[in-house]
Design a protein around this motif. Sequence first.
Motif, PDB file in Angstrom:
ATOM      1  N   ASN B  13       0.828  -1.197   0.000  1.00 55.73           N
ATOM      2  CA  ASN B  13       0.000   0.000   0.000  1.00 55.73           C
ATOM      3  C   ASN B  13       0.868   1.256   0.000  1.00 55.73           C
ATOM      4  OD1 ASN B  13      -2.617  -1.310   0.169  1.00 55.73           O
ATOM      5  ND2 ASN B  13      -1.974  -1.953   2.218  1.00 55.73           N
ATOM      6  N   TYR B  14       0.331   2.352  -0.560  1.00 55.24           N
ATOM      7  CA  TYR B  14       1.134   3.583  -0.668  1.00 55.24           C
ATOM      8  C   TYR B  14       1.621   4.040   0.704  1.00 55.24           C
ATOM      9  CZ  TYR B  14      -2.222   6.806   1.313  1.00 55.24           C
ATOM     10  OH  TYR B  14      -3.024   7.459   2.205  1.00 55.24           O
ATOM     11  N   TYR B  15       0.810   3.766   1.749  1.00 59.60           N
ATOM     12  CA  TYR B  15       1.177   4.269   3.079  1.00 59.60           C
ATOM     13  C   TYR B  15       2.208   3.386   3.766  1.00 59.60           C
ATOM     14  CZ  TYR B  15      -2.501   0.925   4.439  1.00 59.60           C
ATOM     15  OH  TYR B  15      -3.270  -0.198   4.590  1.00 59.60           O
ATOM     16  N   GLU B  16       2.643   2.341   3.073  1.00 60.48           N
ATOM     17  CA  GLU B  16       3.755   1.526   3.570  1.00 60.48           C
ATOM     18  C   GLU B  16       5.061   1.925   2.877  1.00 60.48           C
ATOM     19  OE1 GLU B  16       0.876  -2.342   4.489  1.00 60.48           O
ATOM     20  OE2 GLU B  16       1.904  -2.206   2.570  1.00 60.48           O
ATOM     21  N   CYS B  17       4.973   2.961   2.050  1.00 58.77           N
ATOM     22  CA  CYS B  17       6.121   3.369   1.225  1.00 58.77           C
ATOM     23  C   CYS B  17       6.607   4.759   1.598  1.00 58.77           C
ATOM     24  CB  CYS B  17       5.711   3.362  -0.246  1.00 58.77           C
ATOM     25  SG  CYS B  17       5.281   1.710  -0.820  1.00 58.77           S
ATOM     26  N   ASP B  18       7.844   5.062   1.175  1.00 60.79           N
ATOM     27  CA  ASP B  18       8.388   6.393   1.410  1.00 60.79           C
ATOM     28  C   ASP B  18       8.020   7.313   0.236  1.00 60.79           C
ATOM     29  OD1 ASP B  18      10.092   5.778  -0.687  1.00 60.79           O
ATOM     30  OD2 ASP B  18      11.813   5.372   0.596  1.00 60.79           O
ATOM     31  N   ALA B  19       8.584   8.503   0.253  1.00 57.61           N
ATOM     32  CA  ALA B  19       8.251   9.496  -0.769  1.00 57.61           C
ATOM     33  C   ALA B  19       8.629   9.025  -2.174  1.00 57.61           C
ATOM     34  CB  ALA B  19       8.943  10.821  -0.447  1.00 57.61           C
ATOM     35  N   GLN B  22       8.965   3.493  -2.450  1.00 58.00           N
ATOM     36  CA  GLN B  22       9.620   2.253  -2.086  1.00 58.00           C
ATOM     37  C   GLN B  22       9.106   1.811  -0.718  1.00 58.00           C
ATOM     38  OE1 GLN B  22      13.192   1.610  -3.680  1.00 58.00           O
ATOM     39  NE2 GLN B  22      12.469   2.972  -5.291  1.00 58.00           N
ATOM     40  N   LEU B  23       8.827   0.529  -0.596  1.00 57.10           N
ATOM     41  CA  LEU B  23       8.437  -0.040   0.695  1.00 57.10           C
ATOM     42  C   LEU B  23       9.504   0.315   1.733  1.00 57.10           C
ATOM     43  CD1 LEU B  23       6.506  -1.955   2.232  1.00 57.10           C
ATOM     44  CD2 LEU B  23       7.885  -3.866   1.411  1.00 57.10           C
ATOM     45  N   THR B  71       7.785  -1.973  -4.608  1.00 55.59           N
ATOM     46  CA  THR B  71       7.273  -0.595  -4.653  1.00 55.59           C
ATOM     47  C   THR B  71       5.742  -0.601  -4.526  1.00 55.59           C
ATOM     48  OG1 THR B  71       7.255  -0.703  -7.056  1.00 55.59           O
ATOM     49  CG2 THR B  71       9.185   0.304  -6.046  1.00 55.59           C
ATOM     50  N   ALA B  72       5.203   0.598  -4.352  1.00 55.93           N
ATOM     51  CA  ALA B  72       3.761   0.764  -4.097  1.00 55.93           C
ATOM     52  C   ALA B  72       2.926   0.052  -5.154  1.00 55.93           C
ATOM     53  CB  ALA B  72       3.407   2.249  -4.072  1.00 55.93           C
TER      54      ALA B  72
END
Lengths: 255, 255
Positions: B13-19, B22-23, B71-72
């Motif tokens: 999920n996008y909220y598990e990734c950085d800007a 990337q996870l 990645t997301a």
Amino acid sequence: METQIFESEHQVNYYECDASQQLTISMLVNIMMQASGEQSHELGVGDEALAKKGLAWIVLQYTVDIKHIPTAHQKIKVTTQALSYNKLFCYREFNVYDEIGQLCVTAKSTFALLDSEKRKMVRIQDEVVAPFKAPFSKRLIRTPKPEKIKEEQSTESEYRVRYLDIDTNLHVNNSKYLDWSVDTLDYEFLTTHKLTHLTIKFEKEVYYGHQIKSQMSLLENETGQFISAHRIMTGEVVNSEASMTWEKIEKESSR
Amino acid sequence: METQIFESEHQVNYYECDASQQLTISMLVNIMMQASGEQSHELGVGDEALAKKGLAWIVLQYTVDIKHIPTAHQKIKVTTQALSYNKLFCYREFNVYDEIGQLCVTAKSTFALLDSEKRKMVRIQDEVVAPFKAPFSKRLIRTPKPEKIKEEQSTESEYRVRYLDIDTNLHVNNSKYLDWSVDTLDYEFLTTHKLTHLTIKFEKEVYYGHQIKSQMSLLENETGQFISAHRIMTGEVVNSEASMTWEKIEKESSR
């Protein structure tokens, strides 16, 4: 023309929950936002497509009503749909259903389009919203205002913005404001009360390296609920205002 | 007797990734731990079953090797299995496969049983590990030690433990140590380097309200990799030591 309703399933992971195994408010919001991102992607107007135009969706405000909060390991269903749009704003709603199909959370939100370079809101472009099949309506929808903080009885905590607070829009992700806000309430309060309502309004972006103040005042209303009013500030600038309604957890509850 | 291999799918999920989409390392670890939790649950020795005995699994150390980071929006697969156990420790490994089935992450970890009341490690009980069908072996497995911090060139940041840092074991969740560690590296470094290896060893629990120091020193080795050494401290107590290996992101990479 039928508005597109999008449906997504999600298993609540332990790392999306607090020490009491309840889904946190920031993760609940993340899960809802994920669903709207997936819908946009499926309709060909996802983040990557928008980024090519130099645009990004930003959320300006949302209200969340929680009947009961999902817990770790439950399978939940999120539905979302665009409601209407006007020159500047898009309105969207979310419903969350628990494992046995009961509606447990509803939310309404306002989005706008950001010019990623200029960091300015731009007019909603027809081709970006057309796939959602939501009606255009000139009417601005009045959104609830958060309760104001009581200056004389407010407390505050300071936070430095971390690398992992930043999202692909290169500003602090909206859910982090909730973490900063909840963290001003004390442990005893958080473990004996449940959140039933949230209203938040985002005013100004926060960036990496900023030092923010998270201010809070807490009041009991005539029906025995607690209302916490929150404000995030950078220096003298107000970044967001929010209020949350809390109810005491009954002893016989599973919490 | 065949060791049970557990398999779990996960959409990043996008909220598990950085800007950079990337996870994050902390979420990668959370996703792996979730898989081992699900396996335990499925075998009837999950967190709730252990809690009834006044017990909980705690992780003592892990090493993670990253070929490439998911990645997301990618669908990944996590496999995990208990490798062996002895009087005090259980060894477990994890493999993560990317969307096209390529092995992208491997990890090894050591777990122990905690008496939740006394906050002390206890002997591994046969009935708790029997369902995993991993062999008993007296042999202690030597686990890699993190690189030591270079005192003379270390920097440090302070963090107050937040309510949401605490997990069901009522201490700071292991993944939060990684967030505190990564956050000591600067923005420019984090957006131009990728993590390829992590070793972390947990020494002492951290509790709600503690003020911790996250210390770090960074060195380039002879092959052009960067090694960051990390230490989390509460006063004079060492809570964890870790080291991470970083490689410069090639320009042609998708990052």
